[in-house]
Design an enzyme around this catalytic site. Sequence first.
Site, PDB file in Angstrom:
ATOM      1  N   ASP A 286     -37.514  21.670   9.293  1.00 41.34           N
ATOM      2  CA  ASP A 286     -36.275  20.967   9.611  1.00 41.34           C
ATOM      3  C   ASP A 286     -36.604  19.518  10.009  1.00 41.34           C
ATOM      4  OD1 ASP A 286     -33.285  21.089  10.329  1.00 41.34           O
ATOM      5  OD2 ASP A 286     -34.123  20.655  12.288  1.00 41.34           O
TER       6      ASP A 286
ATOM      7  N   TYR B 111     -31.655  11.781  16.396  1.00 35.74           N
ATOM      8  CA  TYR B 111     -30.677  11.532  15.340  1.00 35.74           C
ATOM      9  C   TYR B 111     -29.931  10.218  15.555  1.00 35.74           C
ATOM     10  CZ  TYR B 111     -31.468  16.401  14.040  1.00 35.74           C
ATOM     11  OH  TYR B 111     -32.045  17.571  13.634  1.00 35.74           O
TER      12      TYR B 111
ATOM     13  N   HIS C  22     -31.946  29.109   7.194  1.00 38.98           N
ATOM     14  CA  HIS C  22     -32.563  27.829   7.572  1.00 38.98           C
ATOM     15  C   HIS C  22     -33.771  28.028   8.490  1.00 38.98           C
ATOM     16  CE1 HIS C  22     -32.716  23.575   8.703  1.00 38.98           C
ATOM     17  NE2 HIS C  22     -32.747  23.954   9.963  1.00 38.98           N
TER      18      HIS C  22
END
Length: 309
Positions: free
Chosen positions: A115, A227, A282
């Site tokens: 990820d 982020y 995921h």
Amino acid sequence: RAPPPQGRLLPRSPPVSGKQSPPWPRLRFHYVAAGERGKPLMLLLHGFPEFWYSWRHQLREFKSEYRVVALDLRGYGETDAPPHKENYKLDCLIADIKDILESLGYNKCVLIGHDWGGMIAWLVAICYPEMVTKLIVVNFPHPSVFTEYILRHPSQLIKSGYYFFFQMPWFPEFMFTLNDFKVLKSLFTSQATGIGRKGCRLTAEDIEAYLYVFSQPGALTGPINHYRTLFSCLPLQHHEVIMPTLLLWGERDAFMEVEMAEITRIYVKNHFRLTILSEASHWLQQDQPDIVNKLIWTFLKEETKRKRE
């Protein structure tokens, strides 16, 4: 809430220089290690919202032949968390891995990322190819594929909507804490985003470990700050990956469209192996640990054999 097992703290790493970054003292990085010192290094980089514990199955598996080190990334878990979002730019995160490698007494490693840790792993491999003997990425495409694909495919833009949500100050952190961290728990356990029926479900103790780490005061701000600086760092100037690369992908990923996995091939100028697991989510290395470990072993031994030939 009981804390997860403890690891070690690296000495504080040198500060990353940069005119736009506020001054911040050297950082201490927390990690958990398995395997004897002196064996080849395998360095594991987790995703969001995770910490070193997401690699527990791999720490046990690969310690026979590697010094396996699972980090808490900058701002996560017991690793230091600088207060300013500018301290989480991608160049800082890439430099962290270089500094950590040197602090551990190594000049190269097998680098594995999942990820967001996969994004960092790709960038380290591009910027410091001499430090990465083999690259293994789980459920994250080459960063250039990601940025190009997301602009052309509204469906992926929607799946990556949290990238935009995280640009807001304080509110994303608040949302995670509601109803005893219901959002955090559902990411791993819900039918839409969690580990599937055929996967290795997280135990109550596993969930508790995540809740313990992310329920600490301010524990979500560092991870979300990763982020908050992303859009100032992309697109990339350099793209090519020159070491053997394995990309593993769970096809039931709720956040990443599988089409990006195949496109990644064009940026790898060495042996590239892609394996897509149809029933996996995921959270691949936790969802299907036995299969993932077997695929990693096959790739590592294949590459050793290829090198001898």
